[in-house]
Design a protein around this motif. Sequence first.
Motif, PDB file in Angstrom:
ATOM      1  N   LEU A  78       0.812  -1.206   0.000  1.00 10.05           N
ATOM      2  CA  LEU A  78       0.000   0.000   0.000  1.00 10.05           C
ATOM      3  C   LEU A  78       0.855   1.271   0.000  1.00 10.05           C
ATOM      4  CD1 LEU A  78      -2.883   0.963  -0.117  1.00 10.05           C
ATOM      5  CD2 LEU A  78      -2.970   0.939   2.375  1.00 10.05           C
ATOM      6  N   ALA A  79       2.004   1.200   0.626  1.00 10.52           N
ATOM      7  CA  ALA A  79       2.898   2.361   0.613  1.00 10.52           C
ATOM      8  C   ALA A  79       3.291   2.713  -0.820  1.00 10.52           C
ATOM      9  CB  ALA A  79       4.145   2.074   1.451  1.00 10.52           C
ATOM     10  N   TRP A  80       3.564   1.702  -1.636  1.00  6.80           N
ATOM     11  CA  TRP A  80       3.929   1.964  -3.022  1.00  6.80           C
ATOM     12  C   TRP A  80       2.718   2.316  -3.877  1.00  6.80           C
ATOM     13  CZ3 TRP A  80       8.341   3.472  -4.644  1.00  6.80           C
ATOM     14  CH2 TRP A  80       9.505   3.086  -3.993  1.00  6.80           C
ATOM     15  N   VAL A  81       1.557   1.752  -3.564  1.00  7.08           N
ATOM     16  CA  VAL A  81       0.325   2.163  -4.254  1.00  7.08           C
ATOM     17  C   VAL A  81       0.129   3.669  -4.098  1.00  7.08           C
ATOM     18  CG1 VAL A  81      -2.208   2.018  -4.184  1.00  7.08           C
ATOM     19  CG2 VAL A  81      -0.838  -0.075  -4.083  1.00  7.08           C
ATOM     20  N   LYS A  82       0.308   4.159  -2.883  1.00  3.06           N
ATOM     21  CA  LYS A  82       0.150   5.582  -2.618  1.00  3.06           C
ATOM     22  C   LYS A  82       1.276   6.393  -3.264  1.00  3.06           C
ATOM     23  CE  LYS A  82      -2.362   4.980   1.742  1.00  3.06           C
ATOM     24  NZ  LYS A  82      -2.341   5.187   3.212  1.00  3.06           N
ATOM     25  N   GLU A  83       2.486   5.870  -3.220  1.00  7.69           N
ATOM     26  CA  GLU A  83       3.624   6.560  -3.813  1.00  7.69           C
ATOM     27  C   GLU A  83       3.413   6.805  -5.301  1.00  7.69           C
ATOM     28  OE1 GLU A  83       7.433   8.362  -3.958  1.00  7.69           O
ATOM     29  OE2 GLU A  83       6.208   7.782  -2.219  1.00  7.69           O
ATOM     30  N   PHE A  84       2.758   5.839  -5.957  1.00  8.12           N
ATOM     31  CA  PHE A  84       2.501   5.969  -7.387  1.00  8.12           C
ATOM     32  C   PHE A  84       1.244   6.786  -7.673  1.00  8.12           C
ATOM     33  CE2 PHE A  84       5.632   2.678  -7.685  1.00  8.12           C
ATOM     34  CZ  PHE A  84       6.180   2.811  -8.942  1.00  8.12           C
ATOM     35  N   GLY A  85       0.579   7.261  -6.640  1.00  3.76           N
ATOM     36  CA  GLY A  85      -0.578   8.132  -6.823  1.00  3.76           C
ATOM     37  C   GLY A  85      -1.826   7.419  -7.296  1.00  3.76           C
ATOM     38  N   LEU A  86      -1.922   6.115  -7.033  1.00  2.00           N
ATOM     39  CA  LEU A  86      -3.089   5.346  -7.462  1.00  2.00           C
ATOM     40  C   LEU A  86      -4.233   5.568  -6.481  1.00  2.00           C
ATOM     41  CD1 LEU A  86      -1.177   2.086  -8.438  1.00  2.00           C
ATOM     42  CD2 LEU A  86      -2.089   3.825  -9.985  1.00  2.00           C
ATOM     43  N   ASP A  87      -5.372   5.977  -6.989  1.00  6.07           N
ATOM     44  CA  ASP A  87      -6.470   6.323  -6.093  1.00  6.07           C
ATOM     45  C   ASP A  87      -7.220   5.089  -5.609  1.00  6.07           C
ATOM     46  OD1 ASP A  87      -8.399   5.561  -8.024  1.00  6.07           O
ATOM     47  OD2 ASP A  87      -8.466   7.575  -8.873  1.00  6.07           O
ATOM     48  N   LYS A  88      -8.216   5.338  -4.756  1.00  4.07           N
ATOM     49  CA  LYS A  88      -8.898   4.231  -4.088  1.00  4.07           C
ATOM     50  C   LYS A  88      -9.855   3.457  -4.982  1.00  4.07           C
ATOM     51  CE  LYS A  88      -8.288   6.151   0.512  1.00  4.07           C
ATOM     52  NZ  LYS A  88      -8.912   6.673   1.766  1.00  4.07           N
ATOM     53  N   SER A  89     -10.008   3.915  -6.220  1.00  3.71           N
ATOM     54  CA  SER A  89     -10.821   3.141  -7.163  1.00  3.71           C
ATOM     55  C   SER A  89      -9.991   2.069  -7.879  1.00  3.71           C
ATOM     56  CB  SER A  89     -11.445   4.067  -8.205  1.00  3.71           C
ATOM     57  OG  SER A  89     -10.439   4.605  -9.068  1.00  3.71           O
ATOM     58  N   THR A  90      -8.675   2.108  -7.698  1.00  9.46           N
ATOM     59  CA  THR A  90      -7.776   1.171  -8.389  1.00  9.46           C
ATOM     60  C   THR A  90      -8.002  -0.253  -7.901  1.00  9.46           C
ATOM     61  OG1 THR A  90      -6.111   2.926  -8.510  1.00  9.46           O
ATOM     62  CG2 THR A  90      -5.363   0.678  -8.931  1.00  9.46           C
ATOM     63  N   VAL A  91      -7.999  -1.197  -8.834  1.00 11.45           N
ATOM     64  CA  VAL A  91      -8.078  -2.613  -8.473  1.00 11.45           C
ATOM     65  C   VAL A  91      -6.732  -3.052  -7.920  1.00 11.45           C
ATOM     66  CG1 VAL A  91      -8.357  -4.962  -9.328  1.00 11.45           C
ATOM     67  CG2 VAL A  91      -9.862  -3.138 -10.153  1.00 11.45           C
ATOM     68  N   LEU A  92      -6.750  -3.620  -6.717  1.00  9.86           N
ATOM     69  CA  LEU A  92      -5.549  -4.147  -6.065  1.00  9.86           C
ATOM     70  C   LEU A  92      -5.703  -5.655  -5.920  1.00  9.86           C
ATOM     71  CD1 LEU A  92      -5.077  -1.530  -3.182  1.00  9.86           C
ATOM     72  CD2 LEU A  92      -4.311  -1.380  -5.556  1.00  9.86           C
ATOM     73  N   ALA A  93      -4.771  -6.397  -6.498  1.00 12.76           N
ATOM     74  CA  ALA A  93      -4.855  -7.854  -6.474  1.00 12.76           C
ATOM     75  C   ALA A  93      -3.739  -8.435  -5.620  1.00 12.76           C
ATOM     76  CB  ALA A  93      -4.772  -8.408  -7.895  1.00 12.76           C
ATOM     77  N   ILE A  94      -4.045  -9.534  -4.948  1.00 16.38           N
ATOM     78  CA  ILE A  94      -3.043 -10.297  -4.219  1.00 16.38           C
ATOM     79  C   ILE A  94      -2.836 -11.608  -4.972  1.00 16.38           C
ATOM     80  CG2 ILE A  94      -4.851 -11.104  -2.618  1.00 16.38           C
ATOM     81  CD1 ILE A  94      -2.657 -11.571  -0.537  1.00 16.38           C
ATOM     82  N   ASP A  95      -1.591 -11.861  -5.357  1.00 19.37           N
ATOM     83  CA  ASP A  95      -1.217 -13.036  -6.144  1.00 19.37           C
ATOM     84  C   ASP A  95      -0.764 -14.129  -5.178  1.00 19.37           C
ATOM     85  OD1 ASP A  95       0.083 -14.943  -7.690  1.00 19.37           O
ATOM     86  OD2 ASP A  95       0.986 -13.485  -9.049  1.00 19.37           O
ATOM     87  N   VAL A  96      -1.583 -15.169  -5.052  1.00 17.04           N
ATOM     88  CA  VAL A  96      -1.334 -16.218  -4.056  1.00 17.04           C
ATOM     89  C   VAL A  96      -0.934 -17.507  -4.777  1.00 17.04           C
ATOM     90  CG1 VAL A  96      -2.280 -17.437  -2.060  1.00 17.04           C
ATOM     91  CG2 VAL A  96      -3.085 -15.130  -2.603  1.00 17.04           C
ATOM     92  N   GLU A  97       0.366 -17.702  -4.940  1.00 11.60           N
ATOM     93  CA  GLU A  97       0.849 -18.894  -5.634  1.00 11.60           C
ATOM     94  C   GLU A  97       2.271 -19.285  -5.254  1.00 11.60           C
ATOM     95  OE1 GLU A  97       2.002 -18.406  -9.815  1.00 11.60           O
ATOM     96  OE2 GLU A  97       1.477 -16.263  -9.656  1.00 11.60           O
ATOM     97  N   ALA A  98       2.928 -18.526  -4.401  1.00 13.71           N
ATOM     98  CA  ALA A  98       4.336 -18.760  -4.089  1.00 13.71           C
ATOM     99  C   ALA A  98       4.554 -20.145  -3.476  1.00 13.71           C
ATOM    100  CB  ALA A  98       4.849 -17.688  -3.143  1.00 13.71           C
ATOM    101  N   SER A  99       5.665 -20.753  -3.812  1.00 18.68           N
ATOM    102  CA  SER A  99       5.968 -22.108  -3.343  1.00 18.68           C
ATOM    103  C   SER A  99       6.265 -22.152  -1.848  1.00 18.68           C
ATOM    104  CB  SER A  99       7.155 -22.678  -4.121  1.00 18.68           C
ATOM    105  OG  SER A  99       8.301 -21.856  -3.959  1.00 18.68           O
ATOM    106  N   ASP A 100       6.610 -21.002  -1.255  1.00 18.23           N
ATOM    107  CA  ASP A 100       6.927 -20.991   0.173  1.00 18.23           C
ATOM    108  C   ASP A 100       5.705 -20.744   1.053  1.00 18.23           C
ATOM    109  OD1 ASP A 100       6.566 -18.355  -0.561  1.00 18.23           O
ATOM    110  OD2 ASP A 100       8.345 -17.588   0.466  1.00 18.23           O
TER     111      ASP A 100
END
Length: 266
Positions: A78-100
Amino acid sequence: MTYPRGIDISAYQASSLSFMQTKKKQGAKFAIVKLTEGTDYLNRKASAQITNGLKTFKAVGVYHFFHGYGTAEAQYFLAWVKEFGLDKSTVLAIDVEASDLPTYTTAQVNVFLKYLINHGYRNVITYGSASWFNAGRINRSALVDKHIWVAAYNNYAPGVANANAWQYTDNFYGVDASLDFDGSLSGTTTVAKPSYYQTPGLYEVRIGQIHAYNDLAGKSKRYVRLRKGSRIYGTPVKYGKVTRLKTPIGYFTTNKAFIKFIKKAG
């Protein structure tokens, strides 16, 4: 009407305006850009990819590649989402596939999602493979937000009931591509439901390629594929609520997003 197709890209893909414009010409309507991973990785191309994506498409979302540390990773993302100026309407996805990740990871996914939602970012969606959803590694019924983006590389269906978006290929002109069923991935309100052909005749492939299957259920893939522009005669046969195109070389999809009807047989 077909549903919008989008690309998801990372540092492995180009970031130029011409790259985005080419993808648009090839049929993409939106883009999802990898922004962060874990608590210390930032996609070095993200700035250019987001900027040129927004110049090209109506919508650009971002995603985080998850390693299981809910709060810490959500804060970093979220810190980088804000840094890039992306507003609260932006779709934010979590990619859940890591082997660890642990076998069952829903609890920490929820911690991540809650953090975003509690900070006003409500257009969230969870990405994972059909096998992870079906095995309960990601328990959709327990997610604090039920929007899911399912990866299943075939030309039939995502394989998870009522998925909001479907990553159906890792090779749409060299990049991953997804179909947005209800606006959850593209951030739009456009709703386009799948439709299937019923008429025997000549068909032409719309997308990069489609696979042939030995069976109606689409569980047994053949070493046969048709590339964009290929034509074949076939007869749609009923399979549940949809149809499959029966041909001499196997069964293909009749989904109008993937193929188009040219003319009736005979």
